[in-house]
Design an enzyme around this catalytic site. Structure first.
Site, PDB file in Angstrom:
ATOM      1  N   ARG A   1      -2.246  -6.149  -8.377  1.00  0.00           N
ATOM      2  CA  ARG A   1      -1.144  -7.065  -8.091  1.00  0.00           C
ATOM      3  C   ARG A   1      -1.075  -8.159  -9.152  1.00  0.00           C
ATOM      4  NH1 ARG A   1      -3.224  -8.042  -2.108  1.00  0.00           N
ATOM      5  NH2 ARG A   1      -5.041  -8.211  -3.431  1.00  0.00           N
TER       6      ARG A   1
ATOM      7  N   SER B   1      -3.084  -7.643   3.084  1.00  0.00           N
ATOM      8  CA  SER B   1      -3.307  -7.493   4.526  1.00  0.00           C
ATOM      9  C   SER B   1      -3.681  -8.846   5.140  1.00  0.00           C
ATOM     10  CB  SER B   1      -4.437  -6.488   4.796  1.00  0.00           C
ATOM     11  OG  SER B   1      -4.101  -5.242   4.277  1.00  0.00           O
TER      12      SER B   1
ATOM     13  N   HIS C   1       0.844  -1.208   0.000  1.00  0.00           N
ATOM     14  CA  HIS C   1       0.000   0.000   0.000  1.00  0.00           C
ATOM     15  C   HIS C   1       0.879   1.259   0.000  1.00  0.00           C
ATOM     16  CE1 HIS C   1      -3.101  -2.665   2.239  1.00  0.00           C
ATOM     17  NE2 HIS C   1      -3.586  -2.451   1.036  1.00  0.00           N
TER      18      HIS C   1
END
Ligand code: PNS
Length: 159
Positions: free
Chosen positions: A89, A127, A16
């Protein structure tokens, strides 16, 4: 042009931060907007997540960290932002991201979604992966900033 970088950031990862740093070079201002979603269980509160992001983006001058409830495009409109910034990604991100971009476009034609390809070192990083590793006692020092790693270790110690 102002860009909104919306997300859950539970917690913010180095992936991030990479997007925030690169976005801040492209746009006049980037607002990192943490979604407050009471129906979704999160590890960190919105305030904790905002604090974590603020600490690891102190070196970036043209950003603001905020939170929001409701629709991202409504939040963007209120803040006169023309862009929603998202990181891409791997191929599996594409379907969800494209769906979100199209949905947001139907809600507000004026707001564009801009994707940045995630730096390849972070292309596997999420995450959820960070939480899973920390939960099982593995090292996450190479995946998140020092302050976030400390918060994570503390959180899992107390659980
Ligand atoms: O970090 P995440 O969880 O992938 O971020 C998802 C987020 C917050 C960008 C997305 O869920 C969102 O924009 N939610 C707000 C509600 C909304 O605007 N929905 C319509 C677009 S799908």
């Amino acid at each position: 042009m102002i860009a909104i970088y919306p997300g859950s950031f539970d917690p913010v990862t180095l992936g991030h931060i990479d997007i925030i740093e690169r976005g801040a070079k492209l746009f006049e201002r980037v607002i990192v907007a943490v979604l407050s979603n009471p129906s979704k269980q999160s590890l960190f509160t919105v305030d904790e997540r905002m604090e974590q992001i603020k600490k690891c983006t102190q070196h970036i001058k043209n950003i603001k960290v905020d939170s929001f409830v409701g629709l991202t495009v409504e939040y963007a409109k209120i803040h006169q932002a023309g862009v929603l910034l998202r990181g891409l990604r791997v191929l599996s991100d594409f379907e969800k991201e494209l769906q979100m971009a199209h949905t947001n476009k139907t809600l507000n034609q004026e707001i564009e979604t801009v994707f940045l390809a995630t730096t390849k070192e972070y292309s596997f990083l999420s995450s959820s992966i960070v939480k899973e590793i920390a939960h099982f006692g593995g090292s996450i020092d190479h995946l998140v900033s020092t302050n976030v790693a400390q918060d994570m270790y503390q959180k899992y110690q107390n659980q």
